[in-house]
Design a protein around this motif. Sequence first.
Motif, short mmCIF file in Angstrom:
data_model
loop_
_atom_site.label_atom_id
_atom_site.label_comp_id
_atom_site.label_asym_id
_atom_site.label_seq_id
_atom_site.Cartn_x
_atom_site.Cartn_y
_atom_site.Cartn_z
N MET A 1 10.88 -11.48 5.93
CA MET A 1 11.45 -10.25 5.41
C MET A 1 10.44 -9.49 4.56
O MET A 1 9.52 -10.07 3.97
CB MET A 1 12.68 -10.55 4.57
N LEU A 2 10.64 -8.17 4.48
CA LEU A 2 9.86 -7.27 3.62
C LEU A 2 10.80 -6.62 2.62
O LEU A 2 12.03 -6.57 2.84
CB LEU A 2 9.16 -6.20 4.46
N LEU A 3 10.25 -6.09 1.53
CA LEU A 3 11.08 -5.56 0.44
C LEU A 3 10.68 -4.13 0.10
O LEU A 3 9.50 -3.83 -0.06
CB LEU A 3 10.94 -6.44 -0.79
N CYS A 4 11.68 -3.27 -0.02
CA CYS A 4 11.48 -1.89 -0.47
C CYS A 4 11.64 -1.83 -1.99
O CYS A 4 12.24 -2.71 -2.61
CB CYS A 4 12.48 -0.97 0.22
N GLY A 5 11.12 -0.78 -2.59
CA GLY A 5 11.12 -0.65 -4.04
C GLY A 5 12.49 -0.52 -4.67
O GLY A 5 12.62 -0.67 -5.88
N ASP A 6 13.53 -0.25 -3.88
CA ASP A 6 14.88 -0.16 -4.45
C ASP A 6 15.71 -1.40 -4.17
O ASP A 6 16.92 -1.41 -4.42
CB ASP A 6 15.60 1.10 -3.95
N ARG B 1 4.85 -8.83 -9.22
CA ARG B 1 4.50 -7.49 -8.73
C ARG B 1 3.49 -7.57 -7.59
O ARG B 1 3.58 -6.82 -6.61
CB ARG B 1 3.95 -6.65 -9.86
N GLY B 2 2.53 -8.45 -7.72
CA GLY B 2 1.55 -8.63 -6.65
C GLY B 2 2.20 -9.08 -5.36
O GLY B 2 1.85 -8.63 -4.27
N LEU B 3 3.19 -9.96 -5.48
CA LEU B 3 3.93 -10.43 -4.31
C LEU B 3 4.69 -9.28 -3.67
O LEU B 3 4.70 -9.12 -2.44
CB LEU B 3 4.89 -11.53 -4.75
N MET B 4 5.33 -8.45 -4.48
CA MET B 4 6.06 -7.29 -3.96
C MET B 4 5.13 -6.34 -3.22
O MET B 4 5.49 -5.81 -2.16
CB MET B 4 6.77 -6.55 -5.10
N ARG B 5 3.95 -6.11 -3.75
CA ARG B 5 3.00 -5.21 -3.09
C ARG B 5 2.56 -5.75 -1.74
O ARG B 5 2.42 -4.99 -0.78
CB ARG B 5 1.79 -4.97 -4.00
N ARG B 6 2.34 -7.06 -1.66
CA ARG B 6 1.88 -7.66 -0.42
C ARG B 6 2.92 -7.56 0.69
O ARG B 6 2.58 -7.49 1.86
CB ARG B 6 1.52 -9.13 -0.65
N TYR B 7 4.19 -7.56 0.31
CA TYR B 7 5.26 -7.57 1.31
C TYR B 7 6.17 -6.35 1.16
O TYR B 7 7.37 -6.43 1.35
CB TYR B 7 6.06 -8.86 1.20
N SER B 8 5.57 -5.22 0.81
CA SER B 8 6.36 -4.01 0.58
C SER B 8 6.58 -3.23 1.87
O SER B 8 5.80 -3.32 2.83
CB SER B 8 5.66 -3.12 -0.45
N VAL B 9 7.65 -2.46 1.88
CA VAL B 9 7.96 -1.56 2.99
C VAL B 9 8.51 -0.27 2.38
O VAL B 9 9.18 -0.31 1.34
CB VAL B 9 8.97 -2.21 3.95
N GLY B 10 8.22 0.87 2.99
CA GLY B 10 8.63 2.15 2.44
C GLY B 10 10.04 2.54 2.79
O GLY B 10 10.64 2.02 3.74
N PRO B 11 10.63 3.49 2.04
CA PRO B 11 11.99 3.97 2.32
C PRO B 11 12.15 4.52 3.74
O PRO B 11 13.21 4.34 4.36
CB PRO B 11 12.20 5.06 1.27
N ARG B 12 11.13 5.17 4.26
CA ARG B 12 11.21 5.73 5.61
C ARG B 12 11.39 4.63 6.65
O ARG B 12 12.20 4.76 7.59
CB ARG B 12 9.94 6.54 5.93
N GLN B 13 10.65 3.53 6.48
CA GLN B 13 10.73 2.44 7.44
C GLN B 13 12.10 1.74 7.38
O GLN B 13 12.65 1.32 8.40
CB GLN B 13 9.61 1.41 7.18
N VAL B 14 12.66 1.64 6.16
CA VAL B 14 13.97 1.03 6.02
C VAL B 14 15.04 1.88 6.72
O VAL B 14 15.90 1.38 7.44
CB VAL B 14 14.34 0.83 4.54
N ALA B 15 14.98 3.20 6.51
CA ALA B 15 15.95 4.10 7.12
C ALA B 15 15.85 4.14 8.63
O ALA B 15 16.82 4.42 9.33
CB ALA B 15 15.79 5.50 6.55
#
Length: 339
Positions: free
Chosen positions: A135-140, A323-337
């Motif tokens: 899984m990947l994680l968005c900022g919200d 925070r470093g972990l979140m950056r490595r596995y981040s995904v943007g709002p556009r990709q989630v939508a």
Amino acid sequence: MGPESGSGEVHPAVTVIVPTLEAGEALAECLESLQRQTFSDFEVIVVDNGGQDAIPSAGRVRVIRNQRNVGFGAAVNQAVRESCGPFVAVLNDDATAHPGWLEALLAAIEPRPDVGMCASQIRLARDGRLDSAGMLLCGDGSSKQRGHLEAPELYARRQEALLPSGCAAFYRREMLEEIGLFDESFFLYCEDTDLGLRARWAAWECLYVPDAVVEHRYSHSAGRASAMKAYYVERNRLFLAVKNLPMRELAFAPFYSVARYFWHVVFAVEGRGKAAEFKRGGNSMGRLPLLVLRAYVALLGSLPTLWRQRRKMKRRFTVRQFRGLMRRYSVGPRQVAAL
């Protein structure tokens, strides 16, 4: 042979937990796939949330029967508490496991005491493309399946992942005993992400195991884009954010949400994405803002409890490490939508 309990009783090494609501043909195929596993030291616990009393206990399969739907997380927790083996696998009732699934997961996790969970290679049953490689994680707090709709060959290497999808996840019991089980208040959706993030805060690692293959009939049980799903996904990602995101990220989460809502509208106009899928399912688009509002109202009522859970969380990672972990596995709002 599995470990012995204090009474000398031998328990299977792995408990495979299959929550079910419909107990139909898909479940039968799921259980049949487990009978074909190359690894044999395991038991299967089916948790029947449908109250149908239609599933017999037989062989290595035993059944926990609930008279009502207690939710995915509560069902899994019931089975964890009624088992003793050192490893727990969770499998959706609408998924079928390849014969080497359990063997591959055990081979990956047993030599690594720092690894508390493993992600399977989950493929879409209809066409063989990937559903999830972790899984990947968005900022919200929203999450997205890594590799969704891509070719499995692009994810053929065993590697670290953020956390597993609950569709086909593998957990070390020692980790679950330390950080706690699934949050039962979530009822449906996002409880796997919440559990995985709590585990990462406690410095447990996660491995993606490409040889552990599962075929998934996507959202067979609860519908691809129902109103119920839309509400629980939105409410639970709010719960997850309050519990797990560092304070700076929590403060910025609403901006990510606004961006995600914007892309939902854009994609709905274009006839694609989750919002368009919601509409194609016979739902009114005007209902979505009401479901979002309802989710925020639920958050306000649950804030004291969520904040207590946040303060009690087991933490070995510093905020900087997380925070470093979140950056490595981040995904943007556009990709989630666009999912």
